[in-house]
Write a protein that holds these residues in place. Sequence first.
Motif, short mmCIF file in Angstrom:
data_model
loop_
_atom_site.label_atom_id
_atom_site.label_comp_id
_atom_site.label_asym_id
_atom_site.label_seq_id
_atom_site.Cartn_x
_atom_site.Cartn_y
_atom_site.Cartn_z
N ALA A 651 0.82 -1.22 0.00
CA ALA A 651 0.00 0.00 0.00
C ALA A 651 0.85 1.26 0.00
O ALA A 651 0.49 2.26 -0.64
CB ALA A 651 -0.93 -0.01 1.22
N ILE A 652 1.97 1.25 0.72
CA ILE A 652 2.84 2.44 0.75
C ILE A 652 3.43 2.70 -0.62
O ILE A 652 3.45 3.84 -1.11
CB ILE A 652 3.95 2.26 1.80
CG1 ILE A 652 3.35 2.14 3.21
CG2 ILE A 652 4.93 3.42 1.75
CD1 ILE A 652 4.38 1.84 4.29
N CYS A 653 3.90 1.65 -1.28
CA CYS A 653 4.49 1.79 -2.61
C CYS A 653 3.44 2.25 -3.63
O CYS A 653 3.73 3.09 -4.49
CB CYS A 653 5.10 0.48 -3.06
SG CYS A 653 6.55 -0.03 -2.12
N ARG A 654 2.23 1.71 -3.52
CA ARG A 654 1.19 2.09 -4.48
C ARG A 654 0.74 3.53 -4.30
O ARG A 654 0.17 4.12 -5.22
CB ARG A 654 0.01 1.13 -4.36
CG ARG A 654 0.29 -0.26 -4.92
CD ARG A 654 -0.96 -1.11 -4.99
NE ARG A 654 -1.43 -1.52 -3.68
CZ ARG A 654 -1.04 -2.63 -3.06
NH1 ARG A 654 -0.17 -3.44 -3.63
NH2 ARG A 654 -1.54 -2.95 -1.87
N ALA A 655 0.99 4.09 -3.11
CA ALA A 655 0.66 5.50 -2.88
C ALA A 655 1.81 6.43 -3.22
O ALA A 655 1.65 7.65 -3.21
CB ALA A 655 0.25 5.70 -1.42
N SER A 656 2.97 5.88 -3.53
CA SER A 656 4.17 6.67 -3.76
C SER A 656 4.27 7.12 -5.21
O SER A 656 4.34 6.29 -6.12
CB SER A 656 5.41 5.84 -3.40
OG SER A 656 6.59 6.43 -3.91
N PRO A 657 4.30 8.43 -5.47
CA PRO A 657 4.51 8.90 -6.85
C PRO A 657 5.83 8.42 -7.44
O PRO A 657 5.91 8.12 -8.63
CB PRO A 657 4.49 10.43 -6.69
CG PRO A 657 3.72 10.69 -5.44
CD PRO A 657 4.04 9.54 -4.53
N THR A 658 6.86 8.33 -6.61
CA THR A 658 8.16 7.87 -7.10
C THR A 658 8.11 6.42 -7.54
O THR A 658 8.64 6.06 -8.60
CB THR A 658 9.23 8.04 -6.01
OG1 THR A 658 9.30 9.42 -5.62
CG2 THR A 658 10.58 7.58 -6.50
N MET A 659 7.46 5.57 -6.75
CA MET A 659 7.35 4.16 -7.12
C MET A 659 6.50 3.98 -8.37
O MET A 659 6.78 3.13 -9.21
CB MET A 659 6.77 3.36 -5.96
CG MET A 659 7.67 3.25 -4.74
SD MET A 659 9.13 2.22 -5.01
CE MET A 659 10.36 3.47 -5.43
N LYS A 660 5.44 4.76 -8.50
CA LYS A 660 4.61 4.69 -9.70
C LYS A 660 5.41 5.08 -10.93
O LYS A 660 5.33 4.44 -11.98
CB LYS A 660 3.39 5.59 -9.56
CG LYS A 660 2.36 5.13 -8.54
CD LYS A 660 1.23 6.13 -8.45
CE LYS A 660 0.22 5.73 -7.39
NZ LYS A 660 -0.85 6.74 -7.23
N GLU A 661 6.20 6.14 -10.79
CA GLU A 661 7.02 6.60 -11.91
C GLU A 661 8.08 5.56 -12.25
O GLU A 661 8.34 5.28 -13.43
CB GLU A 661 7.69 7.93 -11.55
CG GLU A 661 8.49 8.53 -12.69
CD GLU A 661 9.15 9.84 -12.32
OE1 GLU A 661 9.92 10.37 -13.15
OE2 GLU A 661 8.91 10.34 -11.19
N GLY A 662 8.70 4.97 -11.22
CA GLY A 662 9.70 3.94 -11.47
C GLY A 662 9.12 2.73 -12.16
O GLY A 662 9.71 2.18 -13.09
N ASP A 663 7.94 2.30 -11.71
CA ASP A 663 7.29 1.14 -12.32
C ASP A 663 6.97 1.41 -13.79
O ASP A 663 7.24 0.58 -14.66
CB ASP A 663 6.02 0.80 -11.55
CG ASP A 663 5.31 -0.42 -12.10
OD1 ASP A 663 5.84 -1.53 -11.93
OD2 ASP A 663 4.23 -0.26 -12.71
N ALA A 664 6.39 2.60 -14.07
CA ALA A 664 6.04 2.94 -15.45
C ALA A 664 7.29 3.07 -16.32
O ALA A 664 7.32 2.62 -17.47
CB ALA A 664 5.24 4.24 -15.47
N PHE A 665 8.35 3.67 -15.76
CA PHE A 665 9.58 3.90 -16.51
C PHE A 665 10.21 2.59 -16.96
O PHE A 665 10.55 2.41 -18.13
CB PHE A 665 10.56 4.69 -15.63
CG PHE A 665 11.85 5.04 -16.30
CD1 PHE A 665 11.97 6.22 -17.02
CD2 PHE A 665 12.95 4.20 -16.22
CE1 PHE A 665 13.16 6.55 -17.65
CE2 PHE A 665 14.14 4.52 -16.85
CZ PHE A 665 14.25 5.70 -17.56
#
Length: 681
Positions: A651-665
């Motif tokens: 849940a913390i990672c899914r709320a993190s803009p940085t983690m979302k950007e890293g996953d998409a990148f």
Amino acid sequence: MPKLKINDIEIEVAPGTSILQACEQLGIEVPRFCYHDKLSVPANCRMCLVEVSPGPPKPQASCALACADNMVVKTNSEMVKKARKGVMEMMLINHPLDCPICDQGGECDLQDQAVAYGFDRSRYYESKRAKTDPDLGPLVKTVMTRCIQCTRCVRFSEEVAGTGELGYLHRGENAEIGTFIEKAVDSELSGNLIDICPVGALTNKPYAFKARPWELRKTETIDVHDAVGSNIRVDARGGEVMRILPRLHEDVNEEWIGDRSRFSCDGLKHRRLDRPWLRENGKLREAVWDEALEAVAARLRKSKLTSTAALAGDLCDVESMAALNDLMGLAGGAQMECRSDGAQFDASARCGYLFNSGIAGIEQADAILLVGTNPRHEATMVNARIRKAWLARRVKVGVIGPAVDLTYPYAHIGEGPGDLEALASGKHEFAKILEKAERPMIIVGMGAFAREDGMAVHALAREVAEKFKMVRDGWNGFNVLHTAASRVGALDIGFWTEGGVDLSAMDFVWLLGADEFDLSQIPAKAFVVYQGHHGDAGAARADVILPGAAYTEKDGLYVNTEGRPQLAKMAVHPPGQAREDWKIIRALSEYTGKVLPYNDLFQLRQRIVNEWPHLGEIDSFPRAEWNKFAGKGRILKDGFKASGGYYLANAICRASPTMKEGDAFFRRRGRAGTRHAEAAE
């Protein structure tokens, strides 16, 4: 054992010890930039020069010179001081004067050593060179004009991370660090490049221009993004966690942490639950604590024993799970479960679900068998240990499961339990390697257990361990690699039900930070309580939401995959009306009329230690006695499944803009974990 004198102090050291290491043993400071005790020695910065006699009449690099008998070393002679000033002068020829805007300011080795060992002026007046900044991805920021070519980042990426994207390019004035082709650093350990860089060439991109180190309040605590239990330091300002750094623990994470542990901290301030909520007429509305707790207690009193369940999520501390376990027991008993991935294995014997050799024990193994696990995603620090063992001794590694890039070569034996059976019967060449090994090891992941025949696979893994003598005097090579920080602690205190919980038959379900379970199984008529810190899947299904505290906002006990109890510390206070989880459960017990017998954290921990004494042995590695566990059963032919994504694991990672950007990148560029590894030699 060579004997020598350093600054007129006599010392005896082990053969092969460098002069720099001998100086450290005496507490004598020797400046350095390129040297790092976890990396190979390049001796290219020349800052660690010392005067040695007998020897050539010039200063020598202490990091690359081994101690010898009757050697006399001086670290503060006039020759050494002059040489160090010259080296520092050379390093600052092209270094830009941007300390006021550099994120490394205040914790920069170059700043500190320039003051302590440098010269007060420069004899160079030529224009400073400029270099283009390669794009290493969304996590690591580059300003390569600051680079002093110490090559720490190059050696780390090759030796520890095992990816090798960075290299030393060109010669002379054109020399620079970069990628051979334009690409990002494709490693789950890329954030450690920031820590090992002695200047501001590589910095934390999400943290850029956010704070200075002297503004931050530093708290030593434990990471919960996997089951390794990495030791970390949380730096906070006010009520906000600004950054997370690794903390040295040689037996667990050494001095590294994974990118998920480091960069997901911005998720702690997004999508937070900061007040209670009640669902009325199908919609959630804000409520006060008394109202929410009374609603839960009233429904709990009406629920039947056979239709009540409590589920613990992957980030829960032992105290909150023990309190919920006690509450449900006092309320009439309920079914408990902590295995959010549906893993089926025998938890009756502690040796059957622990990483028995210890994470540091990987370095002693001479043959490693991975079953149903991708440690690169599931436990990055475990994968780094395996690579370290392979790099040092070329340890043979075999894999049963999906073929992925693990950063080291391995023999791909197969993908399912049938291949494990074939190995047990000696039908694969890797069986000969295991038979000859003195300290063989098996590491079984949740991919082997999260299936209908998980219990049978557990028994088969034990059979393999015993056949190849992985368990013997002084060595237990049977290891289970968990993926959740809460899992081992929950299993230790009995927060599990044999065969799992049938959610479709439940009338009352308590979700303690449980977002990873398949909540679609819960019937629409069931009353669901969600206690957690983020508005994730569990909160969306809840009838009552009780806002809890994240791992940085409470003192908590966590047990890692080895069975090592560790204490997490509060770095900031929970937002709004959110409270520590055990306190919420203790308060609710008063509304049920069956009050829990503890009023503070000390009393709760005392209750835990009284029943489970090993949980009071903080930071110890208690050995579990080897016992029989798991009976034989029918094995399915299906292959083991690969682990899920790395960046959005909780849940913390899914709320993190940085983690979302890293996953998409990395999804756009094709993650390294999707490539096939080399075959073992």
